[in-house]
Design an enzyme around this catalytic site. Structure first.
Site, PDB file in Angstrom:
ATOM      1  N   TYR A 298     -21.709 -25.287  12.937  1.00  0.00           N
ATOM      2  CA  TYR A 298     -20.343 -24.951  12.545  1.00  0.00           C
ATOM      3  C   TYR A 298     -20.167 -25.321  11.078  1.00  0.00           C
ATOM      4  CZ  TYR A 298     -15.275 -25.351  12.042  1.00  0.00           C
ATOM      5  OH  TYR A 298     -13.983 -25.213  11.607  1.00  0.00           O
TER       6      TYR A 298
ATOM      7  N   GLU B  13     -14.423 -19.767   7.918  1.00  0.00           N
ATOM      8  CA  GLU B  13     -15.134 -20.500   8.959  1.00  0.00           C
ATOM      9  C   GLU B  13     -16.284 -19.645   9.495  1.00  0.00           C
ATOM     10  OE1 GLU B  13     -13.044 -22.841  12.370  1.00  0.00           O
ATOM     11  OE2 GLU B  13     -13.505 -20.869  13.206  1.00  0.00           O
TER      12      GLU B  13
END
Lengths: 370, 288
Positions: free
Chosen positions: A100, A185
Site C-alpha cells: 500500500y 493512493e
C-alpha cells in the site's frame, strides 16, 4: 473531485509509474476488440463507488466473445445509483505480493503525508499501526531520494523491489504535487514477475485547484438534487429527514441541523445560502427547498453581511411565484432586521428572534403535518 | 491588550479597489482600524477613500509602515499575494478568500513559518479586537470590548455567539476565525496559547465543527491552561463522507467525529455545551 480509475491510472503512467495495459470502452464490440490485444482481461465498470467487484461491476474474460458477453452485462447496469456507461479493459496480472502506498494532506501537521505498508490489498484502516510507515514531506522542497529509500526500507523491502518502490514513491509524490491531489493512493501496489506495478489507483483532485487542471471529464457525484443545486453555486447536502433547512454560512447551517435534531426533528438537507447572499440566490435556494416537498421549511438567518430585508424579499418572491405550500418558520435577526420582519409580516409571516424557539416551532409544525 | 491585532496595527489591504475589498475597507476604517495603504495592480498612485494605493506591498511597508495585510484577491492569485505580504515583512496576513487550493495553503503556511509571520485563514472572516481594530468582514455592531477570547472555524456561527455574548454583557478581547479550510495558519491551539498569555482575556470560547482533529489537539493544551474554556461543536447531525459546506467539515473514514472531539475536550476540563444559545450562559457562570 474523484477521477475515474482509467484516468487515475493514466496520470500515474504519465509520471512513469508502471500500470497494467488497459483501454477504455463504451460498447461490447469495443470490449471484444480490446480483448484481441489484452487477454485475459478484467472488465471494470468506471463508476466512483466502493465495492464495485462485489456488486458485479468487475468481471473477467478469457477471450473476445466472453469479453462481449460480460461487457453487455456490465454496461448499462445500475451500480449503487449510477448507470455504468464505460468499462475499463485491463490486462490480468499474477500477484506475488501486495503493498500500500499513498500521499495525502495531513491537515494537522499542515504537510503532505506519505503512508506506506508492505501489507496492501486491504483498507489501510484494517492494517495494524506498526505495519504502516508514515513520513511527512516539506512541500516547499519536495521529496528527496533518501526519504523514498528510507520508507521502502522501513516497509521491510530489500534489493531490487526496494529500489523499484522507492522510485515509485518519488513519482507518486510528483503526481500529488503536479495534479493538485488531495489523495493519491495505490492499493494494491503489486509485485508481478519481479516487477512492481500499480494494480489499482485512486486520485482525488482538490476541487479548488480545478482551474489549473482543465479538460477533465465531468464526474457526476452526489444525488440528482445535489447536482442541480451545485449548479446554482450553493453548498447543499441531501439528508433523509423531512424539515427543509436554509441558513447563511456553513457553521450556522450545521448548527441549525443540530438544533432541529435537538428538539426531535429530522432535517432534510444542509443548505448554506452564503455568508452574504443577496435576493436572487436566496430566492433560488428557497425554490429548491419548496421543490423538495418537505413537511416544513426552516429558514435560520443571522444577518451580518447578509441583510434581513434581502432574505425577507426572497421569501416573499418565492411565495408569490412558486408558492410555499408547507409550514414555514423564519428566524431573522441582525442587519436590517426591522425591515425584514415588517416585509414578512405584511405577507402574514411572523419571524422569530430566538433560534431555539424557532427550531422548536419548526419541529412541532412538521410533526402536525406528519 | 488583545491578541494578534490592536489599535497600533498598520493595515495594508491587498485588492483594496475590488468590490469586496473596497466595501470592507470602508467598514474597517469606520471601526477605527488603522488602514494605512492598499494595493491594486491597476490603480496604483491613486487614493481610495483617502487611503493611498500602491502597486506592491513592499511600497506600502516602506512608505506607510504597514505591518499587517488583509487579502481580498481572487483565490487563484491568493498564494502570490500572501507570499508578497510575508516577503515584504508583514507579520500578520489575513486570508479572506474561499476555495484556495489546499497545496497553495500548505506553501503559504510554510513560508509564513520561515518568516515568523502569522497567517489567519484562509476562508476566514478575519479577526477583531473589539474597540481597537478589525481585519475582516464581520459586522461591526455585534462586538464589545471585554474578557472573552473567542475562536471559531465558522463566520456566521461565530457572529451568532459573539452577539449573544455581547447581549449578555460579556465583551470580547479578540474574536478570531480560524477558517473553514482543511489547512489554515492559526489553529485552535495557536490561538489558545495567545489567549492564555493575554492578561485581558479571562475566559475562552471555542466554536468547533466536525472534520480534522484541531479540537482534539487543542484539548491537549487546554489541560495546561489556567483560564476556563467553553466549547460548542457544530455538526452532530452531519452524516459521514459529506462536506458540510466547508472543505474541512467532513467526517472521513470515521475520523473527525463530533463524539471524539467532545470526549477529548471534556477530558481536558472544557464545558462543552449542546447548543449555540447555551454558550453565553455557560461563560457567565464560569466568570461568576
Amino acid at each position: 473531485m474523484k477521477l475515474y480509475e482509467y484516468l487515475a491510472k493514466g496520470r500515474l503512467k504519465a509520471h512513469g509509474i508502471p500500470v497494467p495495459p488497459g483501454t477504455l470502452c463504451r460498447t461490447p464490440d469495443e470490449v471484444a476488440k480490446a480483448l484481441e490485444e489484452i487477454c485475459p482481461a478484467a472488465v471494470k465498470a468506471q463508476v466512483l463507488v466502493g465495492g464495485r467487484g462485489k456488486a458485479g461491476g468487475i468481471k473477467f474474460a478469457q477471450n473476445p466473445e466472453e469479453g462481449r458477453k460480460v461487457a453487455s452485462e456490465i454496461l448499462g447496469m445500475n451500480l449503487k445509483g449510477y448507470t455504468v456507461e464505460q468499462v475499463y479493459v485491463e490486462g490480468k496480472i499474477d500477484v506475488e505480493r501486495e503493498f500500500y502506498v499513498s500521499v495525502t494532506v495531513d491537515r494537522n501537521a499542515r504537510k503532505p503525508l506519505v503512508m506506506a505498508s508492505a501489507h496492501g490489498g486491504v483498507e489501510i484502516e484494517d492494517v495494524e499501526d506498526k505495519y504502516i510507515v508514515r513520513r511527512h514531506v516539506d512541500e516547499a522542497f519536495g521529496m528527496q531520494g533518501y526519504l523514498a529509500r528510507d520508507i521502502a526500507a522501513e516497509m521491510g523491502l530489500e534489493g531490487d523491489i526496494a529500489r523499484q518502490v522507492a522510485a515509485i514513491l518519488q513519482r507518486l509524490y510528483e503526481v500529488f504535487r503536479t495534479e493538485d491531489a488531495e489523495l493519491v493512493e495505490i492499493n494494491p501496489l503489486v509485485v508481478s514477475g519481479g516487477q512492481v506495478i500499480a494494480a489499482d489507483a485512486r486520485l482525488n483532485i482538490d476541487d479548488a485547484a480545478l482551474f489549473r487542471h482543465k479538460g477533465l471529464p465531468d464526474v457526476e457525484e452526489g444525488t440528482e438534487l445535489e447536482r442541480r443545486v451545485k449548479e446554482i453555486g450553493l453548498a447543499f447536502v441531501q439528508l433523509d429527514g423531512d424539515i427543509a433547512v436554509m441558513a447563511n454560512g456553513a457553521g450556522m447551517a450545521m448548527a441549525t441541523l443540530d438544533a432541529l435534531q435537538h428538539f426531535g426533528g429530522r432535517p432534510a438537507n444542509f443548505l448554506d445560502a452564503g455568508g452574504g447572499a443577496s435576493v436572487e440566490p436566496t430566492a433560488q435556494a428557497m425554490g429548491v427547498l419548496v421543490s423538495m416537498k418537505p413537511k416544513a421549511i426552516f429558514v435560520n438567518i443571522f444577518g451580518g453581511i447578509t441583510r434581513c430585508d434581502d432574505v425577507a424579499n426572497a421569501i416573499v418572491q418565492v411565495k408569490k411565484t412558486q408558492g410555499i405550500p408547507v409550514p414555514l418558520v423564519v428566524r431573522l435577526v441582525g442587519t436590517n432586521e426591522q425591515q425584514g420582519v415588517e416585509i414578512l409580516r405584511q405577507e402574514g409571516i411572523e419571524a422569530f428572534r430566538e433560534m431555539s424557539e424557532a427550531a422548536k416551532k419548526a419541529v412541532e409544525l412538521a410533526g402536525e403535518v406528519r | 491588550m488583545a491578541i494578534i491585532i490592536n489599535e497600533e496595527t498598520r493595515v495594508v489591504v491587498q485588492g483594496m479597489t475590488g468590490n469586496q475589498g473596497s466595501f470592507h475597507t470602508g467598514q474597517m476604517v469606520k471601526y477605527g482600524t488603522n488602514v494605512v495603504a492598499g494595493t491594486s495592480p491597476t490603480k496604483a498612485g491613486q487614493d481610495h477613500e483617502g487611503i493611498p494605493v500602491f502597486a506592491s506591498v513592499r511600497e506600502a511597508v516602506l512608505e506607510r509602515g504597514a505591518n499587517a495585510s488583509i487579502v481580498f484577491v481572487p483565490a487563484a492569485f491568493a498564494k502570490d499575494a500572501a507570499f508578497e505580504a510575508i516577503e515584504a515583512g508583514c507579520k500578520v496576513v489575513v486570508m479572506i478568500p474561499e476555495h484556495i487550493p489546499v497545496q497553495d495553503s500548505i506553501l503559504i503556511v510554510e513560508y509564513a513559518h520561515f518568516h515568523g509571520a502569522k497567517v489567519v485563514g484562509p476562508n476566514t472572516y478575519g479577526l477583531i479586537s473589539p474597540g481597537k481594530a478589525k481585519m475582516g468582514i464581520m459586522p461591526n455592531h455585534i462586538y464589545a470590548p471585554g474578557p472573552v477570547g473567542l475562536v471559531a472555524r465558522s463566520g456566521t456561527l461565530s457572529y451568532e455567539i459573539a452577539a449573544a455574548l455581547t447581549e449578555a454583557g460579556l465583551g470580547q478581547s479578540t474574536a478570531i476565525g480560524m477558517g473553514g479550510d482543511p489547512v489554515v495558519g492559526q489553529v485552535f491551539n495557536d490561538v489558545l496559547h495567545q489567549f492564555e498569555k493575554d492578561p485581558e482575556t479571562k475566559a475562552c470560547v471555542l466554536v468547533g465543527e466536525i472534520g480534522g482533529s484541531a479540537e482534539e489537539e487543542a484539548a491537549e493544551f487546554i489541560k495546561t491552561m489556567t483560564k476556563p474554556v467553553v466549547a460548542y461543536l457544530a455538526g452532530r447531525a452531519a452524516p459521514p463522507g459529506k462536506r458540510m459546506g466547508h472543505a474541512g467539515a467532513i467526517i472521513e473514514r470515521g475520523r473527525g467525529t463530533l463524539e471524539s472531539k467532545r470526549k477529548a475536550l471534556e477530558a481536558a476540563g472544557v464545558t462543552v455545551v449542546e447548543m449555540p444559545w447555551e454558550v453565553a450562559p455557560a461563560v457567565k457562570k464560569l466568570l461568576g
